[in-house]
Design an enzyme around this catalytic site. Structure first.
Site, PDB file in Angstrom:
ATOM      1  N   GLU A 128       1.291  -1.465   0.057  1.00 59.04           N
ATOM      2  CA  GLU A 128      -0.126   0.219  -0.022  1.00 59.04           C
ATOM      3  C   GLU A 128       0.701   1.065  -0.231  1.00 59.04           C
ATOM      4  O   GLU A 128       0.905   2.201   0.929  1.00 59.04           O
ATOM      5  CB  GLU A 128      -1.156   0.273   1.215  1.00 59.04           C
ATOM      6  CG  GLU A 128      -1.949  -1.013   0.916  1.00 59.04           C
ATOM      7  CD  GLU A 128      -3.017  -1.636   2.384  1.00 59.04           C
ATOM      8  OE1 GLU A 128      -2.811  -0.396   3.344  1.00 59.04           O
ATOM      9  OE2 GLU A 128      -3.421  -2.067   2.617  1.00 59.04           O
ATOM     10  N   ASN A 169       1.588  -4.565  -2.566  1.00 57.20           N
ATOM     11  CA  ASN A 169       0.420  -5.517  -3.092  1.00 57.20           C
ATOM     12  C   ASN A 169      -0.098  -3.855  -2.648  1.00 57.20           C
ATOM     13  O   ASN A 169       0.093  -3.077  -2.200  1.00 57.20           O
ATOM     14  CB  ASN A 169      -0.041  -5.895  -1.200  1.00 57.20           C
ATOM     15  CG  ASN A 169      -0.987  -6.821  -0.902  1.00 57.20           C
ATOM     16  OD1 ASN A 169      -1.280  -7.708  -2.188  1.00 57.20           O
ATOM     17  ND2 ASN A 169      -1.467  -6.856  -0.327  1.00 57.20           N
ATOM     18  N   HIS A 205     -10.550  -6.125  -1.948  1.00 53.91           N
ATOM     19  CA  HIS A 205     -11.732  -6.096  -0.975  1.00 53.91           C
ATOM     20  C   HIS A 205     -12.670  -5.243  -1.795  1.00 53.91           C
ATOM     21  O   HIS A 205     -12.654  -3.435  -2.088  1.00 53.91           O
ATOM     22  CB  HIS A 205     -10.756  -4.977  -0.194  1.00 53.91           C
ATOM     23  CG  HIS A 205     -10.160  -5.556   0.704  1.00 53.91           C
ATOM     24  ND1 HIS A 205     -10.084  -6.651   1.188  1.00 53.91           N
ATOM     25  CD2 HIS A 205      -8.713  -5.189   1.270  1.00 53.91           C
ATOM     26  CE1 HIS A 205      -9.392  -7.187   2.443  1.00 53.91           C
ATOM     27  NE2 HIS A 205      -8.343  -6.084   1.794  1.00 53.91           N
ATOM     28  N   GLU A 232      -6.096 -10.484  -1.270  1.00 60.55           N
ATOM     29  CA  GLU A 232      -7.252 -10.705   0.044  1.00 60.55           C
ATOM     30  C   GLU A 232      -8.780 -10.474  -0.298  1.00 60.55           C
ATOM     31  O   GLU A 232      -9.460  -9.983   0.163  1.00 60.55           O
ATOM     32  CB  GLU A 232      -6.854  -8.913   1.152  1.00 60.55           C
ATOM     33  CG  GLU A 232      -5.130  -9.313   1.200  1.00 60.55           C
ATOM     34  CD  GLU A 232      -4.804  -7.628   1.776  1.00 60.55           C
ATOM     35  OE1 GLU A 232      -5.481  -7.177   2.448  1.00 60.55           O
ATOM     36  OE2 GLU A 232      -3.809  -7.685   1.979  1.00 60.55           O
ATOM     37  N   ASP A 234     -12.482 -10.570  -0.904  1.00 56.44           N
ATOM     38  CA  ASP A 234     -13.967 -10.007   0.429  1.00 56.44           C
ATOM     39  C   ASP A 234     -14.642  -9.598  -0.769  1.00 56.44           C
ATOM     40  O   ASP A 234     -14.268  -8.587  -0.969  1.00 56.44           O
ATOM     41  CB  ASP A 234     -13.819 -10.141   1.448  1.00 56.44           C
ATOM     42  CG  ASP A 234     -13.251  -8.504   2.188  1.00 56.44           C
ATOM     43  OD1 ASP A 234     -12.025  -9.202   3.547  1.00 56.44           O
ATOM     44  OD2 ASP A 234     -12.659  -7.911   1.399  1.00 56.44           O
TER      45      ASP A 234
HETATM   46  O1  G3I Z   1      -4.048  -7.812  18.352  1.00 57.44           O
HETATM   47  C1  G3I Z   1      -4.402  -7.000  19.363  1.00 57.44           C
HETATM   48  C2  G3I Z   1      -5.196  -7.494  20.839  1.00 57.44           C
HETATM   49  O2  G3I Z   1      -3.972  -7.880  22.051  1.00 57.44           O
HETATM   50  C3  G3I Z   1      -6.205  -5.728  21.294  1.00 57.44           C
HETATM   51  O3  G3I Z   1      -6.499  -6.592  22.530  1.00 57.44           O
HETATM   52  C4  G3I Z   1      -7.127  -6.093  20.662  1.00 57.44           C
HETATM   53  C5  G3I Z   1      -7.626  -4.490  20.630  1.00 57.44           C
HETATM   54  O4  G3I Z   1      -7.529  -3.330  20.376  1.00 57.44           O
HETATM   55  O5  G3I Z   1      -6.190  -5.500  19.257  1.00 57.44           O
HETATM   56  C6  G3I Z   1      -5.688  -6.355  18.397  1.00 57.44           C
HETATM   57  O6  G3I Z   1      -4.981  -6.000  17.247  1.00 57.44           O
HETATM   58  C7  G3I Z   1      -6.049  -6.164  16.105  1.00 57.44           C
HETATM   59  C8  G3I Z   1      -5.424  -6.838  14.895  1.00 57.44           C
HETATM   60  O7  G3I Z   1      -6.066  -6.805  14.036  1.00 57.44           O
HETATM   61  C9  G3I Z   1      -5.148  -8.383  15.951  1.00 57.44           C
HETATM   62  O8  G3I Z   1      -6.768  -8.588  15.893  1.00 57.44           O
HETATM   63  C10 G3I Z   1      -5.779  -4.137  16.555  1.00 57.44           C
HETATM   64  O9  G3I Z   1      -6.994  -3.770  17.101  1.00 57.44           O
HETATM   65  C11 G3I Z   1      -6.827  -4.338  14.090  1.00 57.44           C
HETATM   66  O10 G3I Z   1      -6.529  -2.575  14.068  1.00 57.44           O
HETATM   67  C12 G3I Z   1      -6.237  -5.260  13.757  1.00 57.44           C
HETATM   68  O11 G3I Z   1      -7.086  -5.374  12.024  1.00 57.44           O
HETATM   69  C13 G3I Z   1      -6.430  -5.870  11.248  1.00 57.44           C
HETATM   70  C14 G3I Z   1      -5.502  -4.562   9.749  1.00 57.44           C
HETATM   71  O12 G3I Z   1      -5.195  -5.195   9.228  1.00 57.44           O
HETATM   72  C15 G3I Z   1      -5.271  -3.846  10.803  1.00 57.44           C
HETATM   73  O13 G3I Z   1      -4.518  -2.652   9.188  1.00 57.44           O
HETATM   74  C16 G3I Z   1      -7.175  -7.162  10.961  1.00 57.44           C
HETATM   75  O14 G3I Z   1      -7.053  -7.796  11.441  1.00 57.44           O
HETATM   76  C17 G3I Z   1      -7.007  -7.289   9.600  1.00 57.44           C
HETATM   77  O15 G3I Z   1      -7.404  -7.655   8.793  1.00 57.44           O
HETATM   78  C18 G3I Z   1      -6.479  -6.348   8.181  1.00 57.44           C
HETATM   79  O16 G3I Z   1      -5.466  -6.903   7.199  1.00 57.44           O
HETATM   80  C19 G3I Z   1      -5.383  -5.437   6.309  1.00 57.44           C
HETATM   81  C20 G3I Z   1      -3.774  -6.132   5.605  1.00 57.44           C
HETATM   82  O17 G3I Z   1      -3.159  -6.884   6.313  1.00 57.44           O
HETATM   83  C21 G3I Z   1      -4.328  -5.340   4.527  1.00 57.44           C
HETATM   84  N1  G3I Z   1      -5.000  -4.841   3.299  1.00 57.44           N
HETATM   85  C22 G3I Z   1      -6.113  -4.311   4.224  1.00 57.44           C
HETATM   86  C23 G3I Z   1      -6.504  -5.215   4.689  1.00 57.44           C
HETATM   87  C24 G3I Z   1      -7.362  -4.670   5.902  1.00 57.44           C
HETATM   88  O18 G3I Z   1      -7.456  -3.984   6.622  1.00 57.44           O
END
Ligand code: G3I
Length: 314
Positions: A128, A169, A205, A232, A234
């Site tokens: 990105e 990507n 997405h 990715e 969906d």
């Molecule tokens: O692991 C912490 C946990 O310890 C904490 O308690 C919790 C609450 O704050 O947060 C957890 O981290 C979260 C993480 O996912 C793991 O679940 C983050 O808050 C949350 O922001 C994060 O979201 C991820 C997101 O990227 C962040 O940018 C999504 O799961 C994930 O599907 C998403 O994936 C991205 C790709 O990497 C890049 N392309 C876009 C895609 C969608 O945003």
């Protein structure tokens, strides 16, 4: 692997899903990764904020769990992602010295890739880099190093694990516009500069009923001469979800997977999660739901049949 074997029969490399140590705690996720998919992408555990949360402190516990599961179950792995402006710790963002940043990039990429040497068939080396208008994001990497931070990342990656295909990507490359135009221009310059890049990942997405231009854009990316992958996928549905929308989703998944099948340079498809309940969509897009192939109870949705139709059609 039902979907993995079917896409392999079409000469493609993988049909994968995103997962991680958290979602793998669910036996249904483990079962479906074993039964349906041929690759897995760590949804979060190989991102900089998890791998090196503070300078010199490496945390591979979660990524090891994902890699171990994949290796034990014969799944290929897409590494995701080495250089990205998001989920980047503040100590990196705060760097103002170019040489310090270069040293840190080298160490992070080297340490992370070396650990999984030979186990990652595709790496999202850089993720990105573009804004929606096609300008470069103002990341610490671009700020200090300019566009050539991308060359640097790929050159380091190629020196660490030559067995891995190296990808850039991005998202919203699904329709015509300045962002995909910028990406295509960048891919040309990188190849002209001899940068060791193998492929471009289009995250895909998507929104229900809005998948019509995906194929044409994938074809444009393929014309750069690189591999293309849907990384990715969906397809989110605006609530309330009903049968008619689920049938539309079936058609949309058939269209998009069919687009990849129809493009020689498109090497595979990854959906961004196994079951709807684990999808990032619900937490991110209020009023949107049900983006994946399996429902909240991990039962196949009509979307699964859409993928099968794309993989089965001669
Ligand atoms: O692991 C912490 C946990 O310890 C904490 O308690 C919790 C609450 O704050 O947060 C957890 O981290 C979260 C993480 O996912 C793991 O679940 C983050 O808050 C949350 O922001 C994060 O979201 C991820 C997101 O990227 C962040 O940018 C999504 O799961 C994930 O599907 C998403 O994936 C991205 C790709 O990497 C890049 N392309 C876009 C895609 C969608 O945003």
């Amino acid at each position: 692997a039902q979907l993995g074997d079917k896409i392999a029969a079409k000469g493609k490399a993988n049909f994968g899903a995103a997962a991680d140590a958290n979602t793998l705690q669910n036996a249904n996720v483990q079962r479906l990764l074993q039964e349906e998919f041929s690759s897995v992408t760590p949804e979060n555990s190989m991102k900089w904020e998890v791998i090196q949360p503070s300078l010199g402190t490496f945390n591979f516990q979660q990524s090891d769990a994902l890699v171990d599961f994949a290796v034990e179950n014969g799944l290929d792995i897409r590494g995701h992602t080495l250089v990205w402006h998001s989920q980047l710790p503040a100590y990196v963002d705060a760097i103002i010295d170019k040489d310090q940043l270069l040293a840190l990039m080298e160490n992070h990429i080297n340490t992370t890739m070396s650990r999984y040497q030979g186990k990652i068939f595709q790496w999202d080396v850089v993720n990105e880099v573009f804004e929606e208008d096609g300008s470069f994001r103002n990341s610490v990497f671009f700020r200090l190093l300019g566009e050539e931070f991308i060359d640097t990342a790929f050159n380091i990656a190629a020196s660490v694990d030559p067995s891995s295909k190296l990808y850039i990507n991005d998202f919203n490359l699904d329709g015509p516009g300045p962002k995909i135009d910028a990406m295509i221009g960048l891919l040309g310059r990188l190849q002209t500069r001899g940068v060791p890049i193998d492929g471009v990942g289009s995250q895909a997405h998507l929104i229900l009923g809005q998948v019509g231009s995906v194929g044409a854009q994938l074809a444009r990316l393929a014309e750069t001469g690189l591999e293309v992958a849907i990384t990715e996928l969906d397809i989110r549905i605006e609530a309330p979800v009903d049968q008619a929308k689920l049938i539309q989703q079936q058609q949309d998944y058939q269209t998009v997977v069919g687009d990849c099948i129809g493009i020689a340079a498109c090497v595979g498809v990854t959906v961004w999660g196994v079951g709807d309940k684990d999808s990032w969509v619900d937490a991110t897009f209020a009023g949107f739901d049900s983006p994946l192939l399996f429902d909240d109870g991990f039962v196949k949705k009509p979307a699964y049949a859409g993928v099968e139709a794309a993989l089965g059609a001669s």
